[in-house]
Motif scaffolding. Structure first.
Motif: not given
Length: 347
Positions: A177-195
């Protein structure tokens, strides 16, 4: 007196006990159990005959009287012997019945003794069976309790093992769960950049891409036009080149043939001319032959039609009565023989 006593005794006998007796059934009608008629065992007839013989006065014997007396005497002897035989048979049957009654009484007493014995044995065994059942029940309860204790210990051990497994599994899931949360934060950052890229830089680049696509299409059209013009030019030049080539080849062949003809002997020239003339004539004659063959085939067809036609037969046309037309007999037709026979007139 004896006959009256016998009848009274016979009336006291219970006849229902003889209904199911196997011995009496096997004897059937040979033995009569009906003791009401006691006349067959009484001796009244014999005594009456004896009294009558004593009371009668003696008469002088004659031949008829002697014969009748002997006949009566023989009849009385026969009756007496028959009566004795019946009494003997009856006595034998009574003895047999007595023996059977004694055997039945003995068997009844044996059955009663056995029933008492079995009752005593059952009473004695009942207490023993209860004790045995109690012992079995006590032993069974002890085994059940011991088995329950063992199963309880095993269940507790299994529970502890399951708890350890669940704890280890939960710890592993927490790490994932911790690893997935970290990956989720990374993907959210990438999503904000793409937006942000989509909102600011993407429209400009999209316009540039559209302009480049239109330029590419225009270049394709111009390229197609240039290719078509180039193909037209190439085709025209090729046509000119082919025409020039044919002219040159014709001139070369003509010059070569003229030189060869000039170098040939005059006789060979004549032979060549004759050959050419012969070839022309052969072609002409072949055409004429083909035309003649076609005409001959048509004429043959017309001849066949004329032969089949009745109008072309001169004999039939001139003398039809002498040349009657008869049908030909084909293989698929039936033959009917019409032979003249001699028929006699009726008399």
């Amino acid at each position: 007196m004896s006959a009256g006593w016998g009848r009274k005794a016979a009336t006291r006998i219970d006849r229902t006990q003889f209904n199911n007796d196997e011995l009496l059934k096997s004897l059937g009608s040979q033995f009569n159990v009906d003791f009401n008629n006691y006349d067959q065992w009484s001796r009244t007839s014999k005594s009456n005959a004896h009294d009558k013989s004593q009371c009668a006065k003696p008469s002088p014997p004659t031949e008829d009287d002697s014969t009748s007396f002997t006949v009566k005497r023989l009849k009385l002897k026969k009756q007496a012997t028959e009566q004795e035989n019946k009494e003997k048979e009856l006595a034998q049957r009574i003895d047999i019945l007595k023996v059977r009654i004694k055997s039945r009484e003995k068997s009844c007493s044996d059955y009663q003794k056995r029933s008492k014995k079995y009752l005593d044995e059952n009473r004695s065994r009942w207490g023993e069976s209860v004790l045995r059942r109690y012992e079995k029940y006590r032993v069974g309860m002890a085994t059940i309790n011991s088995n329950f204790a063992k199963e309880l210990d095993e269940a507790l051990e299994d529970l502890q093992i399951a708890k350890l497994k669940v704890d280890s599994h939960l710890s592993a899931l927490e790490k994932e769960g911790k690893i997935l949360n970290e990956q989720l934060t990374e993907k959210q950052n990438e999503l904000s950049v793409l937006v942000s890229y989509k909102d600011k830089e993407y429209p400009v680049k999209a316009m540039k891409i559209a302009g480049l696509n239109t330029e590419i299409e225009n270049l394709k059209l111009t390229n197609d036009e240039d290719c078509a013009e180039l193909e037209h030019i190439v085709n025209t030049e090729l046509g000119k080149y082919e025409k020039n080539q044919t002219k040159v080849t014709n001139e070369v062949t003509r010059n070569v043939t003229e030189k060869a003809v000039k170098m040939m002997h005059p006789s060979l020239k004549d032979m060549a001319l004759q050959n050419m003339v012969m070839l022309k004539e052969m072609e002409f004659h072949k055409q004429e032959q083909e035309e003649l063959e076609e005409k001959s085939a048509k004429l043959q067809e017309e001849v066949q039609k004329l032969l089949k036609d009745k109008k072309s037969n001169v004999q039939y046309q001139m003398f039809p009565e002498f040349y009657p037309r008869k049908a030909k007999c084909t293989p698929d037709m039936d033959i009917v023989l019409d032979i003249d026979t001699q028929e006699f007139l009726p008399i």
